[in-house]
Design a protein around this motif. Structure first.
Motif, PDB file in Angstrom:
ATOM      1  N   ASP A 164     -21.071  -7.929   1.599  1.00  0.00           N
ATOM      2  CA  ASP A 164     -19.785  -8.322   2.662  1.00  0.00           C
ATOM      3  C   ASP A 164     -18.535  -7.814   2.368  1.00  0.00           C
ATOM      4  N   ILE A 165     -18.356  -6.949   1.230  1.00  0.00           N
ATOM      5  CA  ILE A 165     -17.046  -6.406   0.848  1.00  0.00           C
ATOM      6  C   ILE A 165     -17.198  -5.029   0.964  1.00  0.00           C
ATOM      7  N   GLN A 166     -16.320  -4.273   1.675  1.00  0.00           N
ATOM      8  CA  GLN A 166     -16.386  -2.791   2.005  1.00  0.00           C
ATOM      9  C   GLN A 166     -14.888  -2.238   1.966  1.00  0.00           C
ATOM     10  N   THR A 167     -14.915  -1.201   1.145  1.00  0.00           N
ATOM     11  CA  THR A 167     -13.563  -0.369   1.362  1.00  0.00           C
ATOM     12  C   THR A 167     -13.414   0.264   2.396  1.00  0.00           C
ATOM     13  N   SER A 168     -12.300   0.071   3.176  1.00  0.00           N
ATOM     14  CA  SER A 168     -11.976   0.644   4.438  1.00  0.00           C
ATOM     15  C   SER A 168     -10.773   1.641   4.440  1.00  0.00           C
ATOM     16  N   ASN A 169      -9.904   1.787   3.216  1.00  0.00           N
ATOM     17  CA  ASN A 169      -9.051   2.545   3.177  1.00  0.00           C
ATOM     18  C   ASN A 169      -8.486   2.529   1.724  1.00  0.00           C
ATOM     19  N   LEU A 170      -8.162   3.960   1.469  1.00  0.00           N
ATOM     20  CA  LEU A 170      -7.844   4.214   0.103  1.00  0.00           C
ATOM     21  C   LEU A 170      -6.809   5.318   0.368  1.00  0.00           C
ATOM     22  N   ASN A 171      -5.329   5.087   0.096  1.00  0.00           N
ATOM     23  CA  ASN A 171      -4.527   6.146   0.233  1.00  0.00           C
ATOM     24  C   ASN A 171      -3.557   6.331  -1.045  1.00  0.00           C
ATOM     25  N   LEU A 172      -2.954   7.428  -1.448  1.00  0.00           N
ATOM     26  CA  LEU A 172      -1.996   7.750  -2.258  1.00  0.00           C
ATOM     27  C   LEU A 172      -1.048   8.824  -1.596  1.00  0.00           C
ATOM     28  N   ASN A 173       0.145   8.370  -1.576  1.00  0.00           N
ATOM     29  CA  ASN A 173       1.117   8.936  -0.793  1.00  0.00           C
ATOM     30  C   ASN A 173       2.390   9.151  -1.637  1.00  0.00           C
ATOM     31  N   ALA A 174       3.015  10.295  -1.532  1.00  0.00           N
ATOM     32  CA  ALA A 174       4.459  10.740  -2.321  1.00  0.00           C
ATOM     33  C   ALA A 174       5.506  10.207  -1.429  1.00  0.00           C
ATOM     34  N   GLN A 175       6.442   9.363  -2.340  1.00  0.00           N
ATOM     35  CA  GLN A 175       7.563   8.915  -1.637  1.00  0.00           C
ATOM     36  C   GLN A 175       8.675   9.682  -1.777  1.00  0.00           C
ATOM     37  N   TYR A 176       9.622   9.706  -0.637  1.00  0.00           N
ATOM     38  CA  TYR A 176      10.808  10.734  -0.879  1.00  0.00           C
ATOM     39  C   TYR A 176      11.924  10.095  -0.268  1.00  0.00           C
ATOM     40  N   ALA A 177      13.072  10.324  -0.696  1.00  0.00           N
ATOM     41  CA  ALA A 177      14.410   9.844  -0.325  1.00  0.00           C
ATOM     42  C   ALA A 177      14.952  10.997   0.467  1.00  0.00           C
ATOM     43  N   TYR A 178      15.707  10.502   1.546  1.00  0.00           N
ATOM     44  CA  TYR A 178      16.399  11.645   2.475  1.00  0.00           C
ATOM     45  C   TYR A 178      17.662  11.484   2.490  1.00  0.00           C
ATOM     46  N   GLU A 179      18.413  12.486   2.412  1.00  0.00           N
ATOM     47  CA  GLU A 179      20.012  12.227   2.501  1.00  0.00           C
ATOM     48  C   GLU A 179      20.559  13.573   3.387  1.00  0.00           C
ATOM     49  N   GLN A 180      21.275  13.122   4.196  1.00  0.00           N
ATOM     50  CA  GLN A 180      21.888  14.348   4.937  1.00  0.00           C
ATOM     51  C   GLN A 180      22.399  15.406   4.246  1.00  0.00           C
ATOM     52  N   ASN A 181      21.917  16.534   4.807  1.00  0.00           N
ATOM     53  CA  ASN A 181      21.993  18.142   4.360  1.00  0.00           C
ATOM     54  C   ASN A 181      21.544  18.422   2.758  1.00  0.00           C
TER      55      ASN A 181
END
Length: 251
Positions: A100-117
């Motif tokens: 009754d336990i099933q993996t439904s989502n697995l993600n790895l995402n890079a995180q970025y900081a955004y600044e003007q120009n």
């Protein structure tokens, strides 16, 4: 004298036999056409109705997850995996079967900081792992969620309730649907002066399609108000749609 008479009689007999065959060939389509016309002229009621029953759910599914951030992808995944292993062990200890336990989502995402120009700047990585669990004893649901949160789960959502075996609820809805059909046939009969005398066709649509609750069924309780997460299962609606054709005669 006898031979000419026989010859004439034989000659006369052939047209009679051929004529008889032609006559039978013409009669069969005429009879079929008559039957078709009779069916076309029959008065029928084409009706639809539905039956609905309410029943308390006996099972639930809910999504639990772990989300972690780290400077590197490897560290994010390692930390996430360690916490998720703790969550899975806690679920099993709380009585949730492995099936009754099933993996439904697995993600790895890079995180970025955004600044003007400025070009995007990499700040780290975020790993997330979610499992969908089926709880077959609703009395254990709140405690199981609390235990996993304590073990490291930091995302909870996607709860839904259901029935392990919907047959009894469906059959009750079917009976209500047929009663509704019969009541409609009687009503139209009184209104039109005709009476339904024979059920010609009956078809069913839909089935076990429980209506989701109108309000959220899951809420995290404040610790000062309750010892565990509050869960309200409510009731499910099970609906069956039917269509029927009745032959009707003048009363």
């Amino acid at each position: 004298m006898t031979r000419p008479v026989r010859s004439v009689l034989t000659t006369l007999a052939l047209p009679v036999m051929v004529g008889g065959g032609l006559l039978m060939g013409a009669v069969a389509p005429a009879l079929a056409q008559t039957d078709s016309d009779a069916a076309f002229r029959a008065t029928t009621f084409s009706l639809s109705a539905y039956g609905e029953t309410r029943v308390a759910p006996d099972m639930a599914t809910i999504t639990l997850g772990v989300q972690t951030d780290a400077p590197t992808a490897a560290e994010a995944m390692k930390t996430n995996g360690a916490r998720m292993n703790q969550v899975l062990a806690t679920l099993k200890k709380a009585g949730i079967a492995e099936r009754d336990i099933q993996t439904s989502n697995l993600n790895l995402n890079a995180q970025y900081a955004y600044e003007q120009n400025q070009p995007p700047k990499l700040t780290g990585y975020q790993a997330s792992n979610q499992v969908t669990i089926t709880v077959r004893d609703l009395s254990k649901l709140g405690a199981a969620v609390d235990a996993t949160v304590g073990a490291g789960a930091n995302t909870v959502g996607g709860i839904s309730f259901g029935l392990a075996n919907p047959k009894a609820a469906e059959d009750a809805a079917r009976l209500d649907a047929v009663k509704a059909l019969q009541a409609k046939a009687e009503l139209y009969g009184r209104a039109t002066g005709y009476k339904a005398v024979r059920l010609v066709n009956l078809s069913e649509g839909g089935g076990y399609t429980p209506t989701p609750p109108a309000v959220p069924m899951f809420a995290m309780a404040k610790r000062e108000m309750a010892d565990s997460t509050a869960v309200a299962a409510g009731e499910l609606k099970v609906r069956v749609d039917v269509n029927a054709v009745y032959e009707a005669t003048k009363q």
